[in-house]
Design an enzyme around this catalytic site. Structure first.
Site, PDB file in Angstrom:
ATOM      1  N   PRO A   2      52.461 -44.411 -50.444  1.00 44.09           N
ATOM      2  CA  PRO A   2      53.022 -42.839 -50.474  1.00 44.09           C
ATOM      3  C   PRO A   2      52.078 -42.005 -49.753  1.00 44.09           C
ATOM      4  O   PRO A   2      50.824 -41.849 -50.228  1.00 44.09           O
ATOM      5  CB  PRO A   2      52.991 -42.611 -52.433  1.00 44.09           C
ATOM      6  N   GLU A   3      52.780 -40.262 -49.066  1.00 44.29           N
ATOM      7  CA  GLU A   3      51.245 -39.534 -49.201  1.00 44.29           C
ATOM      8  C   GLU A   3      52.097 -38.537 -49.798  1.00 44.29           C
ATOM      9  O   GLU A   3      53.182 -38.548 -51.215  1.00 44.29           O
ATOM     10  CB  GLU A   3      52.018 -39.226 -47.473  1.00 44.29           C
ATOM     11  N   LYS A  53      46.973 -36.575 -53.111  1.00 42.97           N
ATOM     12  CA  LYS A  53      47.409 -37.808 -54.168  1.00 42.97           C
ATOM     13  C   LYS A  53      47.994 -37.519 -55.723  1.00 42.97           C
ATOM     14  O   LYS A  53      48.397 -38.167 -56.584  1.00 42.97           O
ATOM     15  CB  LYS A  53      47.516 -38.514 -53.645  1.00 42.97           C
ATOM     16  N   ARG A 253      43.192 -47.454 -39.436  1.00 40.58           N
ATOM     17  CA  ARG A 253      45.083 -46.962 -39.965  1.00 40.58           C
ATOM     18  C   ARG A 253      45.289 -47.748 -38.580  1.00 40.58           C
ATOM     19  O   ARG A 253      44.805 -47.284 -37.750  1.00 40.58           O
ATOM     20  CB  ARG A 253      44.849 -46.366 -40.367  1.00 40.58           C
TER      21      ARG A 253
END
Length: 263
Positions: A2-3, A53, A253
């Site tokens: 999640p971002e 986050k 990434r």
């Protein structure tokens, strides 16, 4: 993973469940937080703030609960008194007469006074949150051109929470595609028009994701209000130029892009 938009939507769900209602019970798994359990009963959650986050749950008594989901933390909302069957480890529960919010698996949890909140290490490191409504395109442009960030390649900069909190990999990919920029570019190399476009998309795309991710409009092209243009679309045609979307690794990434129009 999640971002920022996903964490903000979780906070919205938690607020909808318990905001403004007196707490009837509070429970923490960690001994260092046990003393706060009786003190929170009768208090209300006034609002829940997000910084990337991290989530800040503010109470009417003046304290703030700091929590960070890390890699595995998950929030849930249940009816008061319910105990869901799960293999996850419950870390905390806040309950009202009707609903309870639960945090599983995360271990980065603390209760802070206003003075402690002002010096919390993670919050001191992160930049302004892209979902903060007071953050403007002019603010973002200023950060892009600052001495600290202007010579950084976008591949790493757009993952650095010290630049803007709440960004992450899928947002990095979609923002750079929307601007027609390669990941190796730097703010110092851009024209005024390119800087303006980038500052705009750095706010617009995360905010669109927060507001509409998962929603569908049958009258909209392709249906979804928020959709990926390049993320996870390796080998498919770029909808802007017809080139082939490629996948590579950038800053450890996976990075998706169109070499034909991201120049």
């Amino acid at each position: 993973m999640p971002e920022g938009p996903e964490i903000r939507r979780a906070a919205d769900a938690l607020e909808a469940a318990i905001k403004g209602q007196p707490l009837t019970d509070a429970w923490f798994a960690f001994e260092r937080l046990k003393a706060f359990e009786p003190a929170l009963v009768g208090q209300r959650v006034t609002h829940i703030e997000t910084r990337g986050k991290a989530m800040l749950t503010h109470f009417s008594g003046g304290l703030t609960l700091y929590s960070h989901n890390q890699l595995y933390g998950v929030w849930g909302v249940v009816n008061a008194g319910e105990e869901p069957q799960t293999t996850r480890v419950l870390r905390m529960r806040l309950q009202t007469a009707t609903k309870a919010i639960l945090l599983y698996s995360a271990s980065d949890i603390d209760m802070l006074t206003p003075e402690q909140l002002a010096t919390q290490p993670f919050l001191q490191r992160v930049g302004p949150d892209v979902l903060d409504p007071t953050l403007t395109e002019a603010d973002v442009r200023e950060r892009l051109l600052s001495k600290r960030f202007r010579q950084r390649q976008f591949s790493g900069l757009l993952l650095d929470q010290a630049f803007l909190a709440g960004l992450g990999n899928y947002l990095r990919v979609e923002i750079l595609w929307a601007c027609g920029l390669a990941a190796t570019h730097k703010a110092s190399q851009l024209t005024d028009e390119q800087l303006g476009n980038l500052a705009h998309e750095l706010l617009a795309i995360p905010r669109l994701s927060w507001q509409t991710r998962g929603q569908v409009d049958e009258n909209k092209h392709h249906g979804a209000l928020f959709r990926f243009n390049v993320f996870h679309r390796e080998g498919k045609a770029c909808e802007r130029c017809g080139g082939v979307i490629e996948k590579t690794m950038m800053s450890s990434r996976p990075f998706y892009w169109c070499p034909q129009c991201q120049t």
